[in-house]
Design a protein around this motif. Sequence first.
Motif, PDB file in Angstrom:
ATOM      1  N   THR A  29      18.028  -8.187  19.566  1.00 33.50           N
ATOM      2  CA  THR A  29      17.764  -7.833  20.964  1.00 33.50           C
ATOM      3  C   THR A  29      17.090  -6.475  21.065  1.00 33.50           C
ATOM      4  OG1 THR A  29      19.668  -9.124  21.725  1.00 33.50           O
ATOM      5  CG2 THR A  29      18.809  -7.446  23.226  1.00 33.50           C
ATOM      6  N   ILE A  30      17.577  -5.517  20.294  1.00 34.64           N
ATOM      7  CA  ILE A  30      16.986  -4.176  20.305  1.00 34.64           C
ATOM      8  C   ILE A  30      15.545  -4.228  19.800  1.00 34.64           C
ATOM      9  CG2 ILE A  30      17.110  -1.872  19.262  1.00 34.64           C
ATOM     10  CD1 ILE A  30      20.182  -2.244  19.245  1.00 34.64           C
ATOM     11  N   VAL A  31      15.321  -4.981  18.731  1.00 30.19           N
ATOM     12  CA  VAL A  31      13.968  -5.122  18.190  1.00 30.19           C
ATOM     13  C   VAL A  31      13.050  -5.788  19.217  1.00 30.19           C
ATOM     14  CG1 VAL A  31      12.556  -6.239  16.416  1.00 30.19           C
ATOM     15  CG2 VAL A  31      14.719  -5.147  15.786  1.00 30.19           C
ATOM     16  N   TYR A  70      10.335   4.783  18.309  1.00 27.75           N
ATOM     17  CA  TYR A  70       9.753   3.969  17.248  1.00 27.75           C
ATOM     18  C   TYR A  70      10.537   4.099  15.943  1.00 27.75           C
ATOM     19  CZ  TYR A  70       5.629   2.037  19.498  1.00 27.75           C
ATOM     20  OH  TYR A  70       4.796   1.291  20.278  1.00 27.75           O
ATOM     21  N   VAL A  71      10.914   5.319  15.611  1.00 24.13           N
ATOM     22  CA  VAL A  71      11.642   5.543  14.361  1.00 24.13           C
ATOM     23  C   VAL A  71      13.009   4.858  14.403  1.00 24.13           C
ATOM     24  CG1 VAL A  71      12.719   7.287  12.883  1.00 24.13           C
ATOM     25  CG2 VAL A  71      10.430   7.687  13.835  1.00 24.13           C
ATOM     26  N   ILE A  72      13.711   5.000  15.523  1.00 23.37           N
ATOM     27  CA  ILE A  72      15.023   4.360  15.675  1.00 23.37           C
ATOM     28  C   ILE A  72      14.885   2.840  15.639  1.00 23.37           C
ATOM     29  CG2 ILE A  72      16.958   3.990  17.267  1.00 23.37           C
ATOM     30  CD1 ILE A  72      16.505   6.910  18.210  1.00 23.37           C
ATOM     31  N   ALA A  73      13.869   2.321  16.341  1.00 22.85           N
ATOM     32  CA  ALA A  73      13.646   0.874  16.359  1.00 22.85           C
ATOM     33  C   ALA A  73      13.348   0.344  14.968  1.00 22.85           C
ATOM     34  CB  ALA A  73      12.498   0.539  17.306  1.00 22.85           C
ATOM     35  N   MET A  74      12.623   1.115  14.161  1.00 22.24           N
ATOM     36  CA  MET A  74      12.321   0.676  12.791  1.00 22.24           C
ATOM     37  C   MET A  74      13.582   0.653  11.919  1.00 22.24           C
ATOM     38  SD  MET A  74       9.282  -0.301  12.732  1.00 22.24           S
ATOM     39  CE  MET A  74       9.606  -0.828  14.425  1.00 22.24           C
ATOM     40  N   ALA A  75      14.522   1.542  12.222  1.00 18.16           N
ATOM     41  CA  ALA A  75      15.798   1.512  11.495  1.00 18.16           C
ATOM     42  C   ALA A  75      16.541   0.222  11.822  1.00 18.16           C
ATOM     43  CB  ALA A  75      16.639   2.728  11.868  1.00 18.16           C
ATOM     44  N   PHE A  76      16.563  -0.154  13.102  1.00 16.18           N
ATOM     45  CA  PHE A  76      17.204  -1.407  13.499  1.00 16.18           C
ATOM     46  C   PHE A  76      16.476  -2.610  12.909  1.00 16.18           C
ATOM     47  CE2 PHE A  76      19.005   1.165  17.069  1.00 16.18           C
ATOM     48  CZ  PHE A  76      20.346   0.862  16.836  1.00 16.18           C
ATOM     49  N   LEU A  77      15.141  -2.540  12.858  1.00 16.83           N
ATOM     50  CA  LEU A  77      14.372  -3.621  12.258  1.00 16.83           C
ATOM     51  C   LEU A  77      14.750  -3.778  10.787  1.00 16.83           C
ATOM     52  CD1 LEU A  77      12.086  -5.724  12.283  1.00 16.83           C
ATOM     53  CD2 LEU A  77      10.486  -3.860  11.751  1.00 16.83           C
ATOM     54  N   GLY A  78      14.936  -2.658  10.103  1.00 14.15           N
ATOM     55  CA  GLY A  78      15.329  -2.701   8.700  1.00 14.15           C
ATOM     56  C   GLY A  78      16.660  -3.404   8.509  1.00 14.15           C
ATOM     57  N   PHE A  79      17.641  -3.085   9.352  1.00 12.29           N
ATOM     58  CA  PHE A  79      18.940  -3.758   9.272  1.00 12.29           C
ATOM     59  C   PHE A  79      18.802  -5.250   9.548  1.00 12.29           C
ATOM     60  CE2 PHE A  79      20.799   0.555  10.171  1.00 12.29           C
ATOM     61  CZ  PHE A  79      21.561   0.630   9.015  1.00 12.29           C
ATOM     62  N   HIS A  80      17.971  -5.589  10.522  1.00 13.15           N
ATOM     63  CA  HIS A  80      17.756  -7.000  10.886  1.00 13.15           C
ATOM     64  C   HIS A  80      17.120  -7.757   9.720  1.00 13.15           C
ATOM     65  CE1 HIS A  80      17.418 -10.229  13.841  1.00 13.15           C
ATOM     66  NE2 HIS A  80      16.185 -10.452  13.418  1.00 13.15           N
ATOM     67  N   LEU A  81      16.119  -7.142   9.092  1.00  8.24           N
ATOM     68  CA  LEU A  81      15.432  -7.784   7.975  1.00  8.24           C
ATOM     69  C   LEU A  81      16.330  -7.899   6.750  1.00  8.24           C
ATOM     70  CD1 LEU A  81      11.941  -6.018   8.220  1.00  8.24           C
ATOM     71  CD2 LEU A  81      12.408  -8.447   8.620  1.00  8.24           C
ATOM     72  N   TYR A  82      17.204  -6.919   6.566  1.00  9.79           N
ATOM     73  CA  TYR A  82      18.054  -6.895   5.372  1.00  9.79           C
ATOM     74  C   TYR A  82      18.872  -8.176   5.248  1.00  9.79           C
ATOM     75  CZ  TYR A  82      21.412  -5.199   1.905  1.00  9.79           C
ATOM     76  OH  TYR A  82      22.185  -5.062   0.785  1.00  9.79           O
ATOM     77  N   SER A  85      13.007  -4.737   3.475  1.00  8.29           N
ATOM     78  CA  SER A  85      13.678  -4.223   4.674  1.00  8.29           C
ATOM     79  C   SER A  85      13.690  -2.692   4.728  1.00  8.29           C
ATOM     80  CB  SER A  85      15.119  -4.744   4.742  1.00  8.29           C
ATOM     81  OG  SER A  85      15.906  -4.197   3.697  1.00  8.29           O
ATOM     82  N   ILE A  86      13.420  -2.061   3.601  1.00  7.71           N
ATOM     83  CA  ILE A  86      13.348  -0.593   3.563  1.00  7.71           C
ATOM     84  C   ILE A  86      11.903  -0.120   3.645  1.00  7.71           C
ATOM     85  CG2 ILE A  86      13.771   1.461   2.151  1.00  7.71           C
ATOM     86  CD1 ILE A  86      16.191  -0.046   0.955  1.00  7.71           C
ATOM     87  N   ILE A  87      11.041  -0.708   2.807  1.00  8.06           N
ATOM     88  CA  ILE A  87       9.666  -0.219   2.669  1.00  8.06           C
ATOM     89  C   ILE A  87       8.838  -0.449   3.932  1.00  8.06           C
ATOM     90  CG2 ILE A  87       7.499  -0.527   1.416  1.00  8.06           C
ATOM     91  CD1 ILE A  87       9.207  -1.192  -1.073  1.00  8.06           C
ATOM     92  N   VAL A  88       8.855  -1.673   4.473  1.00  5.58           N
ATOM     93  CA  VAL A  88       7.995  -1.984   5.621  1.00  5.58           C
ATOM     94  C   VAL A  88       8.399  -1.189   6.862  1.00  5.58           C
ATOM     95  CG1 VAL A  88       7.273  -3.804   7.207  1.00  5.58           C
ATOM     96  CG2 VAL A  88       7.259  -4.220   4.750  1.00  5.58           C
ATOM     97  N   PRO A  89       9.684  -1.164   7.260  1.00  5.86           N
ATOM     98  CA  PRO A  89      10.044  -0.326   8.413  1.00  5.86           C
ATOM     99  C   PRO A  89       9.735   1.151   8.186  1.00  5.86           C
ATOM    100  CG  PRO A  89      11.770  -1.919   8.001  1.00  5.86           C
ATOM    101  CD  PRO A  89      10.836  -1.989   6.829  1.00  5.86           C
ATOM    102  N   ALA A  90       9.905   1.617   6.943  1.00 11.46           N
ATOM    103  CA  ALA A  90       9.599   3.021   6.639  1.00 11.46           C
ATOM    104  C   ALA A  90       8.108   3.301   6.808  1.00 11.46           C
ATOM    105  CB  ALA A  90      10.041   3.361   5.218  1.00 11.46           C
ATOM    106  N   MET A  91       7.274   2.344   6.401  1.00 12.96           N
ATOM    107  CA  MET A  91       5.823   2.497   6.573  1.00 12.96           C
ATOM    108  C   MET A  91       5.459   2.565   8.049  1.00 12.96           C
ATOM    109  SD  MET A  91       4.498  -0.110   3.589  1.00 12.96           S
ATOM    110  CE  MET A  91       2.743   0.036   3.983  1.00 12.96           C
ATOM    111  N   PHE A  92       6.054   1.681   8.851  1.00 19.38           N
ATOM    112  CA  PHE A  92       5.803   1.709  10.293  1.00 19.38           C
ATOM    113  C   PHE A  92       6.274   3.032  10.903  1.00 19.38           C
ATOM    114  CE2 PHE A  92       5.580  -3.072  10.331  1.00 19.38           C
ATOM    115  CZ  PHE A  92       4.346  -3.164  10.957  1.00 19.38           C
TER     116      PHE A  92
END
Length: 228
Positions: free
Chosen positions: A115-117, A167-179, A208-215
């Motif tokens: 939902t957050i993503v 954006y940075v916070i959202a990418m952290a949530f995206l990383g958890f979602h992808l994990y 889940s770490i690399i792609v969100p970190a790149m974004f």
Amino acid sequence: MSWVTKTFSSTLGRKLLMALTGLFLILFLIGHVSGNMLLFKDDGGQAFNEYAKFMTTNPAVKILSYLTYISIIGHVVVSIILSAKNKKARPVNYADSKAGTNSTWNSRNMGVLGTIVFIFIVVHLQNFWAQMHWGAIPMVTYEGGEFKDLYSVVNLAFSNIGLVALYVIAMAFLGFHLYHGFASAFQTLGLNHKKYTPAIKFIGSAFSIIVPAMFASMPLYIYFSTLN
């Protein structure tokens, strides 16, 4: 009722749809982050603006874009349906469920993370996609061709520390979602094997770490560049 309707009206069918749309969106993320890396190129935005024009005018890319929109909507809708059914099946929380010992935090909160993503995607589309199509964007000329200067729009947006933080916070949530979602998608498709599953989990963890970190690195890079 057709076999398609029967399949996707069942819980297993919906999980299959979640897996397929999820994997398609993973492929989209790879392409999207690769193109956006052009923001780091020190050419005044030419490469990025040329890339943006190609992505919005090429017929094949347009078809892929529509598939992406459909996948996002389908992924979200099916996720809501599955979450509602799971909650209905277990309406009472057990006093001593020991959820932490039976599953990861990510897997227990996939709905919240998703939902957050999704909210972030809506904000992202409003800031850039809608601006690209209907906004009053200045034009630039490269080698006789005119291009919308989306690079300047991105730089202006990411001069705002609040938007950068979002954006940075959202990418952290995206990383958890992808994990959780990466390996879960392969499991749903029945691609479980003692030889290959560890590799899939490793690739999923790295992804889940690399792609969100790149974004996340893009708004940070642009923001701190504007301070110089």
